[in-house]
Each structure stands twice: as structure tokens, then as C-alpha cells.
Design an enzyme around this catalytic site. Structure first.
Site, PDB file in Angstrom:
ATOM      1  N   SER A   1      67.461  41.806  59.606  1.00 52.15           N
ATOM      2  CA  SER A   1      68.607  42.281  60.379  1.00 52.15           C
ATOM      3  C   SER A   1      69.379  41.091  60.970  1.00 52.15           C
ATOM      4  O   SER A   1      69.860  40.248  60.224  1.00 52.15           O
ATOM      5  CB  SER A   1      68.135  43.248  61.464  1.00 52.15           C
ATOM      6  OG  SER A   1      69.216  43.934  62.037  1.00 52.15           O
TER       7      SER A   1
ATOM      8  N   ASP B   1      71.920  52.759  55.296  1.00 51.94           N
ATOM      9  CA  ASP B   1      71.550  52.014  56.507  1.00 51.94           C
ATOM     10  C   ASP B   1      72.630  52.224  57.575  1.00 51.94           C
ATOM     11  O   ASP B   1      73.766  51.805  57.390  1.00 51.94           O
ATOM     12  CB  ASP B   1      71.418  50.525  56.164  1.00 51.94           C
ATOM     13  CG  ASP B   1      70.933  49.685  57.338  1.00 51.94           C
ATOM     14  OD1 ASP B   1      70.968  50.162  58.492  1.00 51.94           O
ATOM     15  OD2 ASP B   1      70.542  48.530  57.099  1.00 51.94           O
TER      16      ASP B   1
ATOM     17  N   HIS C   1      67.255  51.429  57.821  1.00 53.46           N
ATOM     18  CA  HIS C   1      67.285  50.068  58.362  1.00 53.46           C
ATOM     19  C   HIS C   1      65.862  49.569  58.589  1.00 53.46           C
ATOM     20  O   HIS C   1      65.113  50.146  59.382  1.00 53.46           O
ATOM     21  CB  HIS C   1      68.064  50.049  59.681  1.00 53.46           C
ATOM     22  CG  HIS C   1      68.347  48.668  60.199  1.00 53.46           C
ATOM     23  ND1 HIS C   1      69.247  47.809  59.591  1.00 53.46           N
ATOM     24  CD2 HIS C   1      67.845  47.991  61.259  1.00 53.46           C
ATOM     25  CE1 HIS C   1      69.298  46.679  60.260  1.00 53.46           C
ATOM     26  NE2 HIS C   1      68.448  46.752  61.274  1.00 53.46           N
TER      27      HIS C   1
END
Length: 399
Positions: A198, A324, A353
């Protein structure tokens, strides 16, 4: 009659039932899909040979029918393999400190010599640290192969005190540069692979773009990286995404500010920061000010790694899911990656995610862990092959 009229009737019948039951049934009818692999022909051939998971059909957990649920379920039920860390704190040029959590893997049979044992450098997400389940699983995978791991905890998130009024952001790579220099100083003959999750993936890609062939890394892998910070922010501010994710993450950011309030109130209005209700508001009131940006828009532009990929000079594999909520598929840099020899973009239709859950009881190893395991091993065990596939030697020679 249409040959599939019976199937159509069943679908219509279940649609009239409660939405959860309908969704489960419809998803169960969908065939598993092979992820889309966007990369050069040579890099693709290397991945198909040494990372066969890229060609596997991906079928998400049937009762996790969307990206939001995948993300939530993963956060709630994912197992946490036990990991024993050795903590080290290093100082920065500005007088701050960074907390590193090491797994030395001294019992490695494949690499008994510490000086040459390959190292995986892990960068967690926005409010994450070395205790996140995805970090623990990554370490579990890497140490099985005999590799060493080190987790780079962003300032203020690794249990250490802030010594200066500086934290972290997706655009600033100075702390990562300090960490890589430290790791390479300790083990100059050990190859280093960067793994960013991320926001950690944004930092990693920005670093690789700035340092090019001088990055000190042999390769990189990212999981669920937000490619365009502005588009990610817009997606996260959709009502349901705000309620499920944005609100929680913003609270986590504010708690970190509260913990270090005494030193941070020297440079920002902490009370104003703590009233933020979205990540964007937090970045407007805190991050952009702390790192000298005129506006949050300027910060988001500088933080987005999508258009910087052409400046990278090591093999990079990036995994993203089309559903996502943190990283909308409209931001995926497909066109850019198609022209690059060293970057591969692996896209699944589902996965959410940092989730990619499979099986009825998805607590253990998932698709992203298997991809991570195979790619890390491929990089460290076949260095010449991947350099050739990605034209690394040619590019570095021509610079």
C-alpha cells in the site's frame, strides 16, 4: 429457447432472495479467472517459468463477494504467524530515529553465511508496522527459503519516540534511503529486495525512481499500491468506503499524532489536525504542511508513483485487484507499463486491498503470499536470468 435459460431462471430466482444469498450464488457460478499480466514478453516469460502462480486461475473466497468484504474479512480473521524480532534503532541526519525489526534467520540452511544471506526489506502500509498480519506472513514465506528480513517501521509507528517533529509521507524517501544505506553497510555482499505494501509500495516505487541503478536493491515487489493518490482519495471518500475504511484509518493517524503531541505541536496546530475526518483532511492539515507542500494537491501529485515508473532501473512486480477500494482500477498505469522492460503489473478481477483471499476458511496463505514467495525466490535464485529478461545490464551499461 436459449440454451442457458434454466441457468438464467435460477439466477433470477436467487436475485429475488436476500442480497447476501444472491451474491454468493452468482459468484459461485463465475469461473475462476487468470490474472492479467502486463509486461514485456521477456519479463513475462521469466515470470511464467519461475513464478507459475501468475498463470493460475484466481478464485476468491466465495462468501467474500467484493473488494470491500475481502478487505474487511482479511483484516479481521487473517492468522498471525509468530515472529521473534530483534529491534534496532538508527539515527537520521536530522536527529530523528527509525525503528527496524530484524529476523536474522541464523538457522538458514540455504544461506548459512550471514554476510551473503539475501535480505527482504519490508515497508508496511499507512498506519502499519511490523506486527501487521501481512508483514508476518511475508516474513514467514521469506524465512522458509532461508532469507533474512527487516521491517522498516515509519517514524512514530514502531514504538519509538519522535525525537524531531518529522514523521513520514508517501513522497519522502530520505528515511528509506537511510535504511538501505544502513542495511547495505552491515551486509554489503547480500542482495536486497524491497517489498512495499500500500503506502509502503508508493514509498518504494518513488525511491526506486529517484535512485535508479543506485538504489542498492536488486528488485522490488508491491502489493495493492495506490497509483494515483488523488484518485485513491476520491475513492476512499465515497460514502461506504469512508464509513468502512477512511474513518478508521484517519482515527489511526490522529492517534499517532496524539501520542507524539508534545513534539509535533511545535510545527502544527494539533487540535486542528485532530478534527480531521478523512485522510485528505489529515493530509491537508498535517502531512502537506510538515513536508513543505503548498497544498494537499501538490503533495498527492508528488506522491503518486504511476508516471515515475519509466525512471526505475530494477525488476519490479506489482499486484493489484480491480475491486480494491483504496486503489481504483482507473488509475492502473497499464499503458506506461506496456512500454517498460523491467516492470510487470499483475491484475486480478477480485482481491480487495491487501487481501486476495481464497478457500472457504481463508485464514492462512493466500494468493498474494504465494506470489510474494515465488517472486522473491526467483529474484534471489536466478539473478542473471531476471536481469537479462528486464534488460538491466544493457540499461545500466548505457547510462
Amino acid at each position: 429457447r436459449h440454451p442457458t435459460c434454466s441457468l438464467c431462471f435460477l439466477v433470477c430466482h436467487f436475485i429475488s432472495k436476500p442480497p447476501v444469498l444472491s451474491s454468493l450464488f452468482i459468484l459461485s457460478l463465475l469461473p475462476p479467472q487468470t490474472p492479467a499480466l502486463v509486461c514485456s514478453e521477456a519479463f513475462g516469460a521469466f515470470l511464467h517459468k519461475h513464478c507459475p502462480v501468475v498463470a493460475e486461475r484466481f478464485s476468491p473466497t466465495p462468501w467474500c463477494w467484493g473488494g470491500r468484504l475481502q478487505t474487511l474479512v482479511c483484516a479481521l480473521i487473517k492468522s498471525r504467524p509468530p515472529v521473534a524480532y530483534r529491534n534496532e534503532r538508527i539515527r537520521t541526519v536530522d536527529g530523528g530515529q527509525i525503528s527496524l525489526d530484524w529476523v536474522d534467520n541464523e538457522a538458514s540452511h540455504n544461506y548459512p553465511e550471514s554476510s551473503t544471506r539475501p535480505t527482504v526489506l519490508i515497508l508496511p502500509g499507512l498506519t502499519g508496522n511490523s506486527q501487521q498480519s501481512y508483514v508476518l506472513h511475508a516474513i514467514n514465506q521469506a524465512t522458509r527459503h532461508g532469507y533474512r528480513c527487516v521491517v522498516f517501521n515509519n517514524r512514530g509507528l514502531g514504538g519509538e519516540e519522535l525525537l524531531t517533529p518529522v514523521t513520514y509521507c508517501a513522497a519522502n524517501t530520505s528515511d528509506l534511503e537511510r535504511v538501505v544505506t544502513h542495511v547495505k553497510g552491515l551486509y554489503p555482499h547480500a542482495p536486497v529486495l524491497g517489498a512495499g505494501v500500500s503506502l509502503g509500495g508508493m514509498v518504494l516505487l518513488n525511491y526506486l525512481a529517484r535512485k535508479r541503478s543506485e538504489s542498492g536493491m536488486v528488485a522490488g515487489i508491491t502489493i495493492s499500491v495506490p497509483w494515483d493518490a488523488q484518485k485513491s482519495s476520491d475513492s476512499m471518500e465515497e460514502p461506504l468506503n469512508w464509513l468502512l475504511f477512511n474513518k478508521y484509518l484517519t482515527s489511526g493517524l490522529c492517534r499517532a499524532v496524539t501520542r507524539h503531541r508534545k513534539i509535533l505541536e511545535k510545527v502544527v496546530d494539533v487540535d486542528h489536525v485532530l478534527k480531521a475526518r478523512t485522510i485528505r483532511e489529515f493530509d491537508e492539515r498535517f502531512t502537506s504542511l510538515l513536508f513543505g507542500y503548498k497544498s494537499c494537491t501538490d503533495y498527492y501529485h508528488d506522491a503518486s508513483p504511476d508516471k515515475k515508473l519509466p525512471r526505475t532501473a530494477v525488476p519490479i512486480l506489482c499486484l493489484n485487484a480491480a475491486d480494491d477500494p483504496f486503489s481504483p482500477q482507473t488509475a492502473f498505469p497499464v499503458t506506461i507499463v506496456q512500454s517498460l522492460p523491467n516492470v510487470a503489473l499483475l491484475l486480478t478481477a477480485h482481491g480487495g486491498h491487501i487481501a486476495f483471499l481464497q478457500g472457504l476458511f481463508p485464514r492462512g496463505e493466500s494468493y498474494m503470499e504465494r506470489l510474494f514467495s515465488q517472486f522473491v525466490q526467483a529474484v534471489f535464485e536466478y539473478p542473471k536470468d531476471i536481469e537479462k529478461a528486464c534488460c538491466i545490464e544493457e540499461e545500466q551499461t548505457s547510462e
